[in-house]
Design a protein around this motif. Structure first.
Motif, PDB file in Angstrom:
ATOM      1  N   VAL A   1       0.861  -1.176   0.000  1.00 22.10           N
ATOM      2  CA  VAL A   1       0.000   0.000   0.000  1.00 22.10           C
ATOM      3  C   VAL A   1       0.895   1.223   0.000  1.00 22.10           C
ATOM      4  N   ARG A   2       0.657   2.159  -0.924  1.00 21.43           N
ATOM      5  CA  ARG A   2       1.477   3.357  -1.023  1.00 21.43           C
ATOM      6  C   ARG A   2       0.599   4.591  -0.875  1.00 21.43           C
ATOM      7  N   LYS A   3       1.087   5.557  -0.113  1.00 19.88           N
ATOM      8  CA  LYS A   3       0.395   6.826   0.068  1.00 19.88           C
ATOM      9  C   LYS A   3       1.419   7.933  -0.122  1.00 19.88           C
ATOM     10  N   SER A   4       1.146   8.822  -1.061  1.00 15.52           N
ATOM     11  CA  SER A   4       2.088   9.905  -1.337  1.00 15.52           C
ATOM     12  C   SER A   4       1.590  11.201  -0.711  1.00 15.52           C
ATOM     13  N   LEU A   5       2.447  11.801   0.131  1.00 17.68           N
ATOM     14  CA  LEU A   5       2.144  13.093   0.750  1.00 17.68           C
ATOM     15  C   LEU A   5       3.092  14.178   0.239  1.00 17.68           C
ATOM     16  N   GLY A   6       4.017  13.787  -0.643  1.00 16.85           N
ATOM     17  CA  GLY A   6       4.964  14.741  -1.195  1.00 16.85           C
ATOM     18  C   GLY A   6       6.026  15.203  -0.218  1.00 16.85           C
TER      19      GLY A   6
END
Length: 197
Positions: free
Chosen positions: A23-28
């Motif tokens: 699972v990947r979550k990008s917040l920058g």
């Protein structure tokens, strides 16, 4: 009237299915966080041994991934327990720069496998036991922390890792138990991976 049981039951933890897609979550963000997590059944008598195993893995991760390879600013392995039913939640995590994520993931997988293949010797286990007990004593110095641990124990109906009886049980864990649980628990393919970057 007072009741120890919460009015709303605790959510039961789901058993982790092997082989899930990360699972990947990008917040920058410049920094990234990588988690390995696994929930599975665990006999009550094995809680202290699994907690000690997590502490040994954590120590090896610190020595290799942070001190030797410079991949992490914060990392470690931990366990939590549920008594209804008897489950354990094992996590290993690392915080690092986004460009180091692949090396960090490979490093955690390598340290898990190394602990299965090269179980700790008595001297390493004894050193970890002393470190765990010392950290526990420091955490329980304040009345606020003592109250927190007692409250969590009453609410969850499982001993906190800082509980004296639990620490005493860790002192009785043998190398054979650690090796058995490493075989059962430290297969990286049985963990779900979550990346936040």
């Amino acid at each position: 009237s007072y009741s120890r049981k919460p009015e709303m039951p605790l959510t039961r933890w789901p058993i982790t299915e092997a082989g899930g897609v990360p699972v990947r979550k990008s917040l920058g963000a410049d920094q990234a966080r990588l988690y390995f997590g696994r929930i599975d059944e665990l006999a009550t008598d094995d809680r202290a041994a699994l907690a000690l195993l997590a502490s040994i893995l954590s120590d090896r991760m610190i020595m290799t991934l942070r001190e030797k390879e410079g991949l992490a600013y914060r990392l470690g392995a931990n366990v939590a327990f549920s008594s209804d039913p008897d489950l354990a939640w094992f996590t290993a995590s690392i915080g690092t720069r986004a460009e180091n994520l692949e090396a960090a993931e490979l490093g955690i997988r390598r340290e898990m496998k190394r602990l299965v293949d090269e179980m700790a010797i008595d001297e390493e286990v004894d050193r970890i036991r002393v470190a765990v007990r010392s950290r526990s004593l420091m955490r329980r110095m304040t009345a606020v922390n003592r109250a927190r641990y007692l409250g969590l124990r009453a609410y969850r109906e499982v001993p906190a890792l800082e509980d004296k009886d639990f620490l005493d049980a860790m002192d009785r864990v043998g190398i054979d138990d650690l090796a058995r649980l490493a075989e059962q628990w430290l297969d990286a393919e049985r963990f779900r991976v979550v990346v936040v970057e």
